[in-house]
Scaffold this motif. Structure first.
Motif, mmCIF file in Angstrom:
data_model
loop_
_atom_site.group_PDB
_atom_site.id
_atom_site.type_symbol
_atom_site.label_atom_id
_atom_site.label_comp_id
_atom_site.label_asym_id
_atom_site.label_seq_id
_atom_site.Cartn_x
_atom_site.Cartn_y
_atom_site.Cartn_z
ATOM 1 N N SER A 262 0.858 -1.184 0.000
ATOM 2 C CA SER A 262 0.000 0.000 0.000
ATOM 3 C C SER A 262 0.892 1.231 0.000
ATOM 4 N N VAL A 272 -4.558 7.857 0.292
ATOM 5 C CA VAL A 272 -4.138 6.515 -0.087
ATOM 6 C C VAL A 272 -3.986 6.466 -1.609
ATOM 7 N N ASP A 275 -3.870 0.609 -2.385
ATOM 8 C CA ASP A 275 -4.505 -0.002 -1.221
ATOM 9 C C ASP A 275 -4.406 -1.521 -1.326
ATOM 10 N N ILE A 310 -4.339 1.512 7.350
ATOM 11 C CA ILE A 310 -4.207 0.638 6.183
ATOM 12 C C ILE A 310 -3.451 -0.635 6.554
#
Length: 607
Positions: A262, A272, A275, A310
């Motif tokens: 990520s 982000v 991902d 994340i």
């Protein structure tokens, strides 16, 4: 009153002249452009030309160059004497010349303040008396950032500030041929070596070497990596974001389909970019990196919070879960309290998500913060100044960078007062622990990665040394050995103990090793190549820090010592070190006033 009036006139004229020249209204600026050009100092004219050729949106040079701004460069390039020619009155001419000198000094002082690098001040370990304080305890350290930043500074013609070098990180930058562990149940092997010290007459040097078991890259298991990237405006120079992109492309080529990658970016805000894509999706990773541009402020804390979210989302049980923070360390938005940041990452490390830090660039670099963040988050701190360094950390030593094989590794050594009079630990100043911390499993300590080497050095003075620094106490307790047990250990120099926690374990394991006088070598040249090379590196760090316990060595001696201990040097790092030593020797001979004033770094109190 006359002195006051004269000082007032100097300052008034300096300000007036600066305003005239900055505004381009000086009488001779249009009449004699070639004269100005011919009188301008070559170095400053070259800097001005470089700056004018730079694109408006981004600086193409490292911040650490610390060039004068165009206006300042123009002012500095105009000779004082040429401007004074306009004034026929001698007193006016003298006053004008003094004012111009005042203005130029002010410009130089301002340029010296451009560099905002932050390095913590190291408080050197003292010489300890074994009869009074026989026990020394510290946490291991596998960081290497201090060596890389030192190398970059020296290659730019600047020695590091006094007491800013972490000597243990210089030593541990290099690989040593320590034997690997033979017992699969013990994650590392420990060796010791004892020989005369090169730093002082009639002293000994004890080397403790730790070697972790190695794991091939294809056997690492699944990794969940969150790349937390600083894309703020301060990352725009070529030695920052562009180098960072190349480094991470190298890393991505080492990953497989079982890995998750990520990318989280932060500037004024965070977001982000990728991902949880598969590790072998090189096209997606490459495309994401290519789109990144540097702009905005530095809300690093917001980025860290998002990165951990994340990492938790893609958490791999019994796998490697790690956030890799890449930045110049300049956090100026959000959670800017550094202790709050350190506490935050420490909390998440207890949940199985580590944090490693990669530093880039100079000019507003925060070495202290990046080192502290990795220390408290079960990670490693490295500084990337070249593509070769990126390959070393993210390719050649990938297993050590990603996989931790033992937690909370502590070292404790008890010196025998019947043999040792004084001792001094070289380096590890910010890793010192209390004696009681050794057996306290609640006290955090350093981690060791797969294949890591860890080296610690102690300088010893035996009781029969003619070079002791401390006079014995008048009312000291007797050290006479009375019983059989005391006599049986009278030949021991010290007793070494290590504690560590196995991966997933909560209780620490204990390892012990006696160190005897039978290990003592008579001459330094009898010691191994690794011993002598580590001693040269440690000596280098002590000279850079102006260590006041080193009295019998200099750069020339260290160069000779290092050149005699090259070993195999598969990657050429030892040869590079010798060249660094030679450059540092030349720089150390320059008077202080000849060194670049525009590269002054801040030193911060680590406490």
């Amino acid at each position: 009153m006359k002195d006051y009036q004269q000082a007032f006139n100097y300052r008034l004229l300096a300000l007036t002249l600066c305003g005239i020249m900055v505004g381009g209204c000086a009488q001779e600026s249009n009449d004699e452009p070639e004269q100005v050009k011919n009188h301008a100092q070559p170095m400053k004219t070259e800097r001005l030309a470089e700056q004018k050729s730079t694109s408006k949106g981004q600086s193409q040079r490292a911040v650490s160059d610390n060039q004068l701004s165009p206006q300042t460069a123009e002012i500095a390039a105009i000779p004082v004497n040429r401007t004074v020619k306009q004034y026929q009155n001698p007193s006016q001419a003298k006053l004008m010349q003094s004012a111009m000198a005042y203005a130029q000094v002010s410009a130089d002082v301002n340029s010296a303040q451009v560099n905002q690098d932050k390095f913590a001040t190291v408080v050197q370990n003292g010489n300890m008396v074994a009869a009074e304080t026989p026990v020394s305890t510290f946490s291991i350290d596998v960081d290497t950032g201090s060596y890389s930043t030192t190398r970059r500074l020296i290659n730019q013609g600047q020695l590091p500030a006094k007491n800013s070098v972490r000597v243990e990180e210089l030593i541990n930058y290099f690989s040593y041929d320590y034997p690997a562990p033979s017992d699969v149940d013990v994650p590392f092997n420990v060796t010791t070596e004892l020989a005369p010290s090169p730093y002082n007459q009639d002293t000994q040097l004890l080397r403790i070497g730790i070697k972790g078991f190695d794991i091939a890259k294809d056997q690492l298991g699944a990794s969940n990596l969150v790349l937390l990237l600083d894309v703020s405006g301060s990352m725009s120079s070529n030695d920052k974001l562009p180098l960072l992109k190349q480094a991470l492309l190298m890393l991505s080529q080492q990953l497989s389909a079982q890995d998750k990658v990520s990318i989280v970016v932060y500037a004024g805000a965070s977001g982000v970019v990728l991902d949880g894509v598969e590790g072998n999706d090189f096209a997606a990773i490459s495309h994401a990196l290519e789109q990144l541009n540097a702009q905005g402020g530095t809300n690093g804390s917001q980025g860290i919070q998002l990165a951990y979210q994340i990492a938790q989302k893609h958490f791999i049980e019994h796998g490697i879960n790690r956030v890799i923070l890449a930045t110049d360390g300049d956090f100026n938005l959000g959670m800017t309290d550094h202790q709050q940041l350190v506490d935050y990452v420490a909390t998440h490390s207890q949940k199985g998500i580590g944090l490693s830090t990669l530093g880039f660039g100079l000019g507003n670099y925060n070495d202290h913060l990046l080192e502290q963040l990795s220390n408290k988050a079960n990670g490693q701190y490295a500084y990337i100044d070249t593509l070769n360094e990126a390959r070393k950390v993210l390719v050649d030593q990938l297993s050590a960078t990603l996989l931790t094989i033992a937690h909370d590794v502590k070292v404790q050594i008890e010196f025998n007062p019947a043999v040792v009079s004084e001792y001094r630990l070289i380096g590890y100043e910010n890793r010192m622990l209390n004696r009681s911390d050794f057996n306290n499993d609640a006290v955090d300590a350093g981690e060791i990665g797969a294949g890591h080497n860890v080296t610690a050095l102690y300088e010893l003075r035996y009781n029969d040394s003619q070079n002791k620094l401390i006079e014995p106490l008048r009312y000291r307790a007797s050290t006479t050995l009375h019983d059989d047990k005391a006599r049986s250990i009278s030949d021991e120099v010290a007793f070494l103990k290590l504690r560590y926690k196995a991966i997933g374990g909560q209780a620490s394991q204990l390892l012990t090793y006696p160190i005897t006088k039978q290990q003592q070598l008579s001459h330094l040249h009898q010691a191994s190549d690794d011993f002598r090379f580590a001693a040269a590196v440690a000596g280098f760090g002590q000279l850079l820090n102006h260590n006041h316990y080193v009295h019998d060595t200099d750069y020339a001696k260290l160069i000779t010592l290092a050149e005699s201990a090259m070993g195999q040097d598969r990657f050429g790092y030892r040869h590079e070190f010798v060249q660094l030593l030679k450059t540092a020797k030349v720089l150390s001979m320059q008077p202080m006033q000849a060194r670049p004033s525009s590269q002054i770094a801040q030193q911060v109190n680590p406490h």
